[in-house]
Structure formats: C-alpha cells, structure tokens
Design a protein around this motif. Structure first.
Motif, PDB file in Angstrom:
ATOM      1  N   PRO A 386       0.826  -1.204   0.000  1.00  0.00           N
ATOM      2  CA  PRO A 386       0.000   0.000   0.000  1.00  0.00           C
ATOM      3  C   PRO A 386       0.862   1.256   0.000  1.00  0.00           C
ATOM      4  N   MET A 387       0.342   2.281  -0.655  1.00  0.00           N
ATOM      5  CA  MET A 387       1.109   3.512  -0.833  1.00  0.00           C
ATOM      6  C   MET A 387       1.572   4.120   0.482  1.00  0.00           C
ATOM      7  N   ASN A 388       0.748   3.995   1.524  1.00  0.00           N
ATOM      8  CA  ASN A 388       1.137   4.627   2.781  1.00  0.00           C
ATOM      9  C   ASN A 388       2.339   3.940   3.437  1.00  0.00           C
ATOM     10  N   TYR A 389       2.650   2.741   2.983  1.00  0.00           N
ATOM     11  CA  TYR A 389       3.911   2.133   3.434  1.00  0.00           C
ATOM     12  C   TYR A 389       5.022   2.349   2.417  1.00  0.00           C
ATOM     13  N   LEU A 390       4.639   2.239   1.150  1.00  0.00           N
ATOM     14  CA  LEU A 390       5.651   2.291   0.094  1.00  0.00           C
ATOM     15  C   LEU A 390       6.309   3.661   0.011  1.00  0.00           C
ATOM     16  N   MET A 391       5.501   4.710   0.092  1.00  0.00           N
ATOM     17  CA  MET A 391       6.037   6.056  -0.155  1.00  0.00           C
ATOM     18  C   MET A 391       7.085   6.486   0.876  1.00  0.00           C
ATOM     19  N   PRO A 392       6.841   6.228   2.177  1.00  0.00           N
ATOM     20  CA  PRO A 392       7.916   6.571   3.132  1.00  0.00           C
ATOM     21  C   PRO A 392       9.214   5.821   2.833  1.00  0.00           C
ATOM     22  N   ILE A 393       9.064   4.571   2.388  1.00  0.00           N
ATOM     23  CA  ILE A 393      10.268   3.797   2.069  1.00  0.00           C
ATOM     24  C   ILE A 393      10.996   4.430   0.882  1.00  0.00           C
ATOM     25  N   VAL A 394      10.205   4.827  -0.124  1.00  0.00           N
ATOM     26  CA  VAL A 394      10.811   5.488  -1.278  1.00  0.00           C
ATOM     27  C   VAL A 394      11.538   6.749  -0.832  1.00  0.00           C
ATOM     28  N   ALA A 395      10.911   7.494   0.083  1.00  0.00           N
ATOM     29  CA  ALA A 395      11.540   8.723   0.569  1.00  0.00           C
ATOM     30  C   ALA A 395      12.870   8.401   1.243  1.00  0.00           C
ATOM     31  N   VAL A 396      12.876   7.357   2.060  1.00  0.00           N
ATOM     32  CA  VAL A 396      14.113   6.986   2.756  1.00  0.00           C
ATOM     33  C   VAL A 396      15.192   6.581   1.753  1.00  0.00           C
ATOM     34  N   ILE A 397      14.776   5.774   0.766  1.00  0.00           N
ATOM     35  CA  ILE A 397      15.763   5.324  -0.229  1.00  0.00           C
ATOM     36  C   ILE A 397      16.314   6.523  -1.011  1.00  0.00           C
ATOM     37  N   THR A 398      15.417   7.437  -1.374  1.00  0.00           N
ATOM     38  CA  THR A 398      15.862   8.601  -2.140  1.00  0.00           C
ATOM     39  C   THR A 398      16.830   9.445  -1.314  1.00  0.00           C
ATOM     40  N   LEU A 399      16.454   9.700  -0.060  1.00  0.00           N
ATOM     41  CA  LEU A 399      17.310  10.527   0.796  1.00  0.00           C
ATOM     42  C   LEU A 399      18.655   9.858   1.039  1.00  0.00           C
ATOM     43  N   SER A 400      18.622   8.561   1.355  1.00  0.00           N
ATOM     44  CA  SER A 400      19.897   7.895   1.638  1.00  0.00           C
ATOM     45  C   SER A 400      20.739   7.828   0.374  1.00  0.00           C
TER      46      SER A 400
ATOM     47  N   SER B  11      12.594  -4.443   5.451  1.00  0.00           N
ATOM     48  CA  SER B  11      14.001  -4.732   5.712  1.00  0.00           C
ATOM     49  C   SER B  11      14.887  -3.934   4.771  1.00  0.00           C
ATOM     50  N   PHE B  12      14.356  -3.681   3.588  1.00  0.00           N
ATOM     51  CA  PHE B  12      15.058  -2.837   2.632  1.00  0.00           C
ATOM     52  C   PHE B  12      15.295  -1.451   3.234  1.00  0.00           C
ATOM     53  N   ALA B  13      14.233  -0.885   3.775  1.00  0.00           N
ATOM     54  CA  ALA B  13      14.312   0.429   4.388  1.00  0.00           C
ATOM     55  C   ALA B  13      15.269   0.407   5.578  1.00  0.00           C
ATOM     56  N   PHE B  14      15.200  -0.687   6.341  1.00  0.00           N
ATOM     57  CA  PHE B  14      16.053  -0.817   7.505  1.00  0.00           C
ATOM     58  C   PHE B  14      17.530  -0.795   7.095  1.00  0.00           C
ATOM     59  N   VAL B  15      17.795  -1.531   6.029  1.00  0.00           N
ATOM     60  CA  VAL B  15      19.173  -1.567   5.530  1.00  0.00           C
ATOM     61  C   VAL B  15      19.620  -0.179   5.088  1.00  0.00           C
ATOM     62  N   SER B  16      18.714   0.535   4.429  1.00  0.00           N
ATOM     63  CA  SER B  16      19.059   1.887   3.991  1.00  0.00           C
ATOM     64  C   SER B  16      19.384   2.762   5.187  1.00  0.00           C
ATOM     65  N   LEU B  17      18.576   2.617   6.257  1.00  0.00           N
ATOM     66  CA  LEU B  17      18.806   3.407   7.466  1.00  0.00           C
ATOM     67  C   LEU B  17      20.165   3.078   8.064  1.00  0.00           C
ATOM     68  N   LEU B  18      20.462   1.796   8.110  1.00  0.00           N
ATOM     69  CA  LEU B  18      21.755   1.370   8.632  1.00  0.00           C
ATOM     70  C   LEU B  18      22.869   2.024   7.846  1.00  0.00           C
ATOM     71  N   PHE B  19      22.622   2.105   6.544  1.00  0.00           N
ATOM     72  CA  PHE B  19      23.622   2.671   5.655  1.00  0.00           C
ATOM     73  C   PHE B  19      23.908   4.117   6.039  1.00  0.00           C
ATOM     74  N   ILE B  20      22.829   4.860   6.326  1.00  0.00           N
ATOM     75  CA  ILE B  20      23.012   6.263   6.713  1.00  0.00           C
ATOM     76  C   ILE B  20      23.740   6.334   8.041  1.00  0.00           C
ATOM     77  N   ALA B  21      23.239   5.552   8.987  1.00  0.00           N
ATOM     78  CA  ALA B  21      23.795   5.606  10.330  1.00  0.00           C
ATOM     79  C   ALA B  21      25.272   5.225  10.291  1.00  0.00           C
ATOM     80  N   GLY B  22      25.563   4.173   9.562  1.00  0.00           N
ATOM     81  CA  GLY B  22      26.918   3.660   9.520  1.00  0.00           C
ATOM     82  C   GLY B  22      27.913   4.676   8.989  1.00  0.00           C
ATOM     83  N   SER B  23      27.478   5.428   7.989  1.00  0.00           N
ATOM     84  CA  SER B  23      28.430   6.345   7.382  1.00  0.00           C
ATOM     85  C   SER B  23      28.700   7.546   8.279  1.00  0.00           C
ATOM     86  N   GLY B  24      27.819   7.790   9.246  1.00  0.00           N
ATOM     87  CA  GLY B  24      28.003   8.942  10.102  1.00  0.00           C
ATOM     88  C   GLY B  24      28.851   8.657  11.329  1.00  0.00           C
ATOM     89  N   ILE B  25      29.032   7.380  11.617  1.00  0.00           N
ATOM     90  CA  ILE B  25      29.728   7.042  12.852  1.00  0.00           C
ATOM     91  C   ILE B  25      31.202   7.393  12.769  1.00  0.00           C
TER      92      ILE B  25
END
Lengths: 499, 337
Positions: A386-400, B11-25
């Motif tokens: 669902p979009m309400n889960y997918l979009m925050p993930i996309v935002a995180v991926i884009t930002l990271s 888990s994909f998102a979690f990994v991405s977060l780890l990636f951010i956190a890791g690079s800042g340490i």
C-alpha cells in the motif's frame, strides 16, 4: 578470433565465472539503490580486490560496471526515482506503465533490451575496438558543444504538450546549470558565498528530487481513498507478445544510438537515452500513448541505448586508457591497482587479460538477463505494498541515495528543495523533463562553447566549417528555421482560411 | 507465489537506514594506552581512482604490518578538495584521523576564502612521492624540441592552444609561467578533468598540455605524444624520460612539481605525531609501497614531516609568485565576488 576463444576458456574458469556473477549481482544491486551507483560499489571493493588474481578482479569490476545499467531502470519504473542520469528518461514512460499495472512488462522489456544492446555493444568492442577508439578522438570540444546544442533543440519539446512551456522550463534548467564556478574565469555565480554551491548542483540530485521526491509528496497529498493497492496477476508480470513485438525495433535502434554515442567523451550515455526516446516518439504508431499511459517503446529504446553506450564506453577505456565517464574512471583505477595500464598497448602486452575480459562481458550480460528476468516478478509485486507504506520507504531510499553520493548533508537540502519544486510543477501542469534536460545540458553547452571558441580562434564560422561540428550546427540551424517557417506558413494559411 | 513483500520492503528500508547511520559514525575514544589501538582513518579529499586515492590505498595496504593497525581510506571529494580538507582540519587531533595532502592544495587558500591555510594549519606527516610536470605535444606536431616549440609559438601567436583542468591550477600556471619567461602568446582551454584533456590532445584539438606524466605515460609509450621538457630541478629518474631535458637546462626557470603526502590536524599530541611520522616512514619505505608508487607513475620520494612542512610553505610562496607574475592572480581576485 582464436584469441577470443582463448579468452572464453579463461573466463569460464570457476573463479572467473564466480567473479562475474558477484560483479553483475553487486552491479544490479548498486543500480537499484539510487545514489550508491557504480563508483561507490567499485570503490568499496577496490581494497578487497588486492588479494585477487588480476583478471578475476577486473572481471568483477567490469561486472559491476555493466550490471548497474540493468538495475538502474528498476526504481525509475517502479517508483519514479532515477538512480542515475541514464535512467531519467525511463521514468517518463516506465513509471506511467507501472501506474496502469504494466510494471512487470516494463521491467522485462528493459531487461531484454539491456541484454540485446549490451551484447551488441560487446560484439562491437570485439570487432572494432581500436578503430573506433581513433574515431572517438575526432570529437573535440566544438563537437561536444554542437551535440549538446542539437540535443537541446531536439529534446526540449520532448513532452510535446506546450512548446512555449517546455522552452521556458528548459531555460530554467539551463539557468540552474550555471550555478557554480565559471570554468574559464573562475567567477562564482549564484553561490551566495557558499562553498557547497561552488561545485554546482549535482544533476542526479536534481532529478532524484524532482521525479522521486516530487512523486512522493504528490502521492502523500492525495486523499487516502485514492491510495491504490494494485492487484497484479502473475500473468500480468510479463510482457504480452504485442509489447515484445513493439519493443524489438526500438531495442535495436536504441542499441545503435547508444553504441555510437558512447564513443563520445562526456556523459553521452545519458544523452543517448534522450535521443533514443525522441526518435522512438517520432516513429511511434501510437503517439497518444506517450506521456499518457506509457509507451513500451519509450522504455525499450532508452534502456537499450544506455547499455550499448556503457559497453562502447569500454572502447576508449581499453584502447586509449582514457575514461570518458566517472564510472569508467573508477574502472580504470581498478586496472591500475592491479598494475594493468589500459591503452594502445593492452591488446598486445596483455592479450589474456584483454580477451578474457571481453569474453567475460558476453557471459556477464547473459548472467544479468538470467538474474533480472525472474526478479521482475518480485520487483513488480513491490507495488502491491500500500502507498502509505511504500512512499515513506521510497523517501528513505531517495534521501539515503542522495546522501551517499557525496556524503554531503547540503545535498539533502537541495534534494528536498527540488522535491518541492517537482511537486509544485506537477500540480501546476509543468513538465519536469525539459527542466532536467536543460540542467543536464547546460554545463556541457557552456563549457563546450568556451573551449570551442578558444580552439576556433573565437570565430563561430570556423566552428561551422569543421566537418563534424558543422553538420550538427547546420542541422540545428535548419531545425530552428524550419520550426519558424512552419509557424509562419500556418499563420498565413489560417489568415487565408479566415478570409 | 507467497511472498511477503512488506517484510521485504521494510528490511530494505532498515538496511538503507543502517547505511546512513553507519556512514556517520566516527568513533572517538581516548587515545591513551599505546597509540594506535584502533584503525586510522585516511581522508582522501578526491574521488576514488585518482592519484591521491591510489597513494592512500597503497599505504593502507601495508599499514598493519608497520604500525599494528590498518588504515581505512575514506573518500570525501567535492569543492576542489575543500570538503575533505576541512573535515581533516576539523577532526579530533588524536592521531586516528589523517589525510592526504598534496600540491593541489596550494592554490585555494591563496585566492579564496578557505577555512584553513592548509600549508600552516595542518601538521605535515610525510611526503610519499613526487613527479615534475612535463610539456607534451602530439608526435606529428611540426616541432620536436622545446626550442622548435618556442620558435613556432613565437612565429604563430595564438596558434598554440593548451589545456588545463581549472583556472589557477598547476596545469594552468606552468604553461603561463613558460609563456611569460619565453615571451609567447598561447591560449588556455579549460577542461573539467584529465581524461577529456588528454583525449583532446590526442585528437589534435589542442596543441599542448603541461601535466603530470602519470596520465600521459601510456600514450608516450605508444608513441602518440612527445614529451618536450620536464618542469623539475633535475630530469625524471626513469629510463623512459632520460633524454627529455628540463626547462632549466634550456634556460627557463619553470618548476612545477606534483607531490603526494600525508597530514594530520593541528594540535595532535607531540608523542602521537612522532609515532605517526615514524610509522609512516616505515610504510613509505616498504618495498611494496615503493613498487606501488612507481607503478602509478610517481617517483617514490620520502620526505619527513618537518621538511615537508617547510617545503609546503615555500612551494605555496613560489606558486603565489607565479600567479602574481602571470597575472592569473589578478584575474582570480577581480572575479571573486
């Protein structure tokens, strides 16, 4: 030919096959995750490769290099986040296809197109490498400028909605491209005293913001009832016969465009995707699909082009030792670390390395296809989230992704600013593509013109009489005059019709 | 197909977060006990793959053998190396963050607002290698010696175009210095990197390049380019270049030398600095390092920290003089703001 077979024998050794597999897998992953890209992945593996056999290490690095071109389109199609310049165009039609449930088809076509064009590219390397490398040198700054100018004129009206609007957006893009230090006189422009702005705005940050984050904001602002949960049947995960049939010619055309553009120094892979898109749109039998429901040709052509370009970019690297792109530069450092100096002498001094590498590229491309096709289903099913889960993930991926590009927090502010801009443009009916093209070609145009003017003794005429640059410049002139004439003629006609 | 895509995405998102956190340490624990007790970070203020990066990685490769801890190379490119250099200057002076220092860092503090004057605000550790710039032309050019080049340029003012990779950098100042001393009129063409610059030289779009031989050697070996002169005090200690004269021999005092070294932030405890300098000396003199530095086209040359600090300052003075003499400084100063 015997050398190539010997190369195959070497690259089919177990450790080399494994290296190719690791390389293309990592490359695909790197392509999928925006921002990390080829450069980051190769850099990460450089120290690890010390212990490896030279050829094995090079096979792995090259695998990352061309593997990334397969992965790059995935986020573009699924969530409108281009991971690198060469997959910006894929967003246009690919994401539209995903929106109507044809994500699987778009992904599969892009994988098949990538395979065909990538393999054609390697055939090109095998047969013509030294010859083409010499030809590539004929392109100097006046030629880069002419290509960029012709590109701008042809591509600005890509969306075809309102020429005036597209033109204005392209101008804004060109202006954005001037931010930073002037290459000729080192004058700072629009930097407001910030060293962060002095290096200019990163193109990929701009497009990740405008396309990716803009899409996220737009989705967030939709009413919750509009949140779509796609029911994707397994059968729908793969392209129909009709879609495949429509893709074949674009793949070959895109492959040729990409292969030849890839020989030109600079970010020609990206330009080749723009050109392939424009060509396919002109030739399309279903013009109303473009920019509306998503045309499969608009995915097949550009995806083939960027893979062929990435293959042909190996030619100047291997035959001249000159990397034309930043990712090729990193590949070069992978060679250097292992004491191999690519260049005119490589084929004769290191035939096993050279042909082993070429052979591994045939194998690696096949691996990419085998790896990517089954994943199409998995990736396409991601849209069931669902979009309400997918979009925050996309935002995180884009930002990271934007962060790991330069490890700069400042880039994130730029990303968010362009995200907002992308959203506002979408809401007010402005196309982001012409702006992106302007921002991309702006710096090329500017630097090319400055260099060309010195080289041609400050005379535009000297430039227009150079064979290659001249052809492109006169073509540009004809195009512009043609558009104006067409306008004038239609005005006259209308007047007569009114009488 | 039962596939929990939500779990996958999360888990994909979690990994991405780890990636951010890791690079800042940046772990910062006390530097007591025996230095070094943990890996040393080496900041390279350029993208991976450049000469600085290769030097750092060559050092890191044998680091554990000599100082008991590995070196971890971190690339912080951007803003003409200032992003990485400022980070080095800002980092805790505990000996666990050091960075690449090189001749490319001389210019910025002279012309613009930089946070640090690197020559005096960083603590030099050692020079690892160096190479003088060379004047290169195409093999089929009508001039085969420096004298012929100069007389051609005099006879055809403005005909010779040379490329450089940034206003005021050494590929720009060196030819300008030559043209000043020899009374030539040659035109600069700006490029955004070494690769397009060399492609343009090979393609005959520009006529000359003054650059480090690292990027040129493959084409020299292949007979595509000719090296006319060396901008060093002496000829290059390499059989390949033994017949190439220096500018000095020909009566032009053009000296432009690329060097690579290491530096630490100011304020590092004296005993840690001593250990670091000693350790780096062993690393630099390791045959493996020497071999690696040679392979990338530099002449391995160890110089201790004290001497490097003095050399760094004197080099900056001389480049400042060149900039003033050639008028490049005036252009740069006028254009700022």
């Amino acid at each position: 030919m015997t050398m190539l077979f010997q190369g195959f024998a070497t690259s089919l050794e177990f450790q080399n096959l494994l290296a190719a597999l690791i390389g293309v897998t990592l490359g695909t992953v790197a392509g999928v995750l925006p921002g990390i890209g080829i450069s980051g992945t190769i850099a990460l593996l450089l120290p690890i490769s010390y212990g490896m056999n030279t050829l094995t290490a090079l096979i792995m690095f090259s695998g990352i290099y061309y593997g990334a071109m397969y992965g790059g389109s995935i986020t573009s199609i699924l969530v409108n986040v281009p991971g690198e310049g060469a997959s910006v165009v894929t967003c246009l039609e690919g994401h539209l296809m995903a929106k109507r449930g044809r994500a699987g088809a778009a992904l599969a076509v892009s994988a098949i197109g990538s395979f065909i064009a990538g393999t054609l590219g390697v055939v090109g390397i095998t047969l013509f490498a030294p010859l083409l490398a010499e030809a590539a040198l004929a392109f100097g700054p006046p030629e880069y400028f002419s290509i960029a100018l012709l590109g701008l004129v042809v591509l600005t009206n890509l969306s075809g909605k309102s020429p005036l609007q597209s033109f204005i957006m392209a101008l804004v893009g060109l202006m954005i491209g001037t931010v930073g230090i002037d290459p000729m006189t080192a004058i700072s422009r629009f930097t407001f005293g910030s060293t962060n702005l002095a290096k200019g705005l990163d193109f990929i940050i701009i497009v990740m913001g405008m396309f990716g984050l803009g899409e996220v904001i737009a989705t967030m602002c939709e009413k919750q009832t509009n949140v779509r949960v796609e029911k994707v049947k397994s059968r729908d995960l793969y392209p129909t016969m009709k879609e495949i049939k429509r893709s074949i010619s674009p793949i070959f055309r895109g492959g040729f465009i990409g292969f030849f553009m890839g020989l030109i120094p600079g970010p020609s892979a990206t330009i080749s995707t723009f050109i392939s898109y424009a060509v396919e749109k002109k030739l399309s039998k279903n013009p109303d699909e473009w920019g509306n429901v998503g045309a499969v040709e608009g995915v097949a052509g550009p995806e083939a082009a960027n893979n062929a370009a990435s293959a042909s970019q190996m030619i100047p690297l291997l035959s001249l030792g000159i990397p034309f792109t930043s990712s090729a530069a990193l590949l070069l450092s992978g060679f250097m670390i292992h004491g191999i100096q690519p260049g005119p002498m490589l084929v004769s001094t290191q035939p096993i390395i050279f042909w082993g590498l070429i052979a591994s590229m045939y194998i690696g491309n096949l691996m990419c296809l085998v790896l990517n096709l089954p994943m199409v289903g998995v990736f396409a099913s991601l849209l069931r989230v669902p979009m309400n889960y997918l979009m925050p993930i996309v935002a995180v991926i884009t930002l990271s992704g934007a962060y790991v590009l330069n490890f700069s927090l400042f880039d994130l502010y730029i990303l968010m600013a362009f995200g907002l801009l992308g959203y506002l443009m979408q809401k007010s009916g402005f196309e982001p593509a012409p702006l992106a093209i302007g921002a991309f070609l702006g710096p090329q145009l500017e630097q090319g013109l400055m260099q060309a003017m010195v080289i041609c003794d400050g005379s535009l005429w000297n430039m227009m009489t150079r064979p290659l640059a001249g052809v492109m410049l006169w073509l540009t002139v004809i195009l512009i005059v043609g558009v104006i004439l067409k306008k004038v003629v239609s005005l006259i006609w209308r007047k007569q019709g009114g009488d | 197909m039962k596939f929990d895509s939500r779990f996958f995405s999360l888990s994909f998102a979690f990994v991405s977060l780890l990636f951010i956190a890791g690079s800042g340490i940046t772990a910062a624990t006390a530097a007591e006990a025996k230095y070094p007790i943990k890996p040393i970070t080496v900041i390279v203020p350029y993208a991976p793959g450049g000469s600085s990066d290769l030097v750092a990685r060559a050092l890191a490769k044998v680091s554990a053998k000599h100082i008991g801890q590995p070196m971890i190379v971190v690339n912080k490119p951007g803003a003409a190396a200032q992003i990485g250099l400022n980070e080095l200057g800002d980092s805790k002076p505990d000996g666990y963050t050091i960075g690449i220092a090189n001749s490319g860092m001389l210019l910025q503090p002279l012309v613009g607002k930089t946070k640090y004057n690197y020559a005096t605000d960083l603590e030099a550790i050692a020079m690892i290698g160096q190479i003088p710039f060379v004047l290169a032309v195409r093999t089929d050019a009508p001039y085969t010696t420096l004298e012929e080049f100069i007389s051609f340029a005099k006879a055809n003012p403005g005909k010779i175009k040379y490329g450089h990779t940034g206003v005021g950098n050494m590929a720009h100042t060196a030819p300008e210095q030559l043209s000043l001393l020899a009374g030539l009129k040659i035109e600069p063409v700006p490029y955004d990197g070494g690769a397009p610059l060399i492609a343009s030289l090979l393609g005959g779009h520009i006529q000359a390049v003054m650059n480090n031989p690292v990027d040129l050697q493959a084409h020299f070996k292949a007979g595509k380019i000719r090296v006319l002169a060396v901008a060093g005090e002496t000829r290059i200690d390499d059989p390949m270049y033994k017949d190439v004269p220096t500018f000095k021999e020909k009566g032009f005092n053009v000296i432009t030398i690329l060097w690579q070294g290491l530096a630490a932030p100011k304020g590092i405890p004296e005993d840690v600095l001593m250990q670091l300098r000693e350790g780096v000396e062993k690393i630099a003199k390791d045959p493996e390092t020497v071999q690696a530095v040679k392979a990338m086209g530099l002449v391995p040359k160890y110089m201790n920290g004290k001497d490097l600090a003095a050399y760094w300052v004197s080099e900056q003075k001389s480049i400042n003089k060149t900039l003033e003499d050639t008028g490049i400084m005036k252009v740069l100063k006028e254009q700022k703001n």
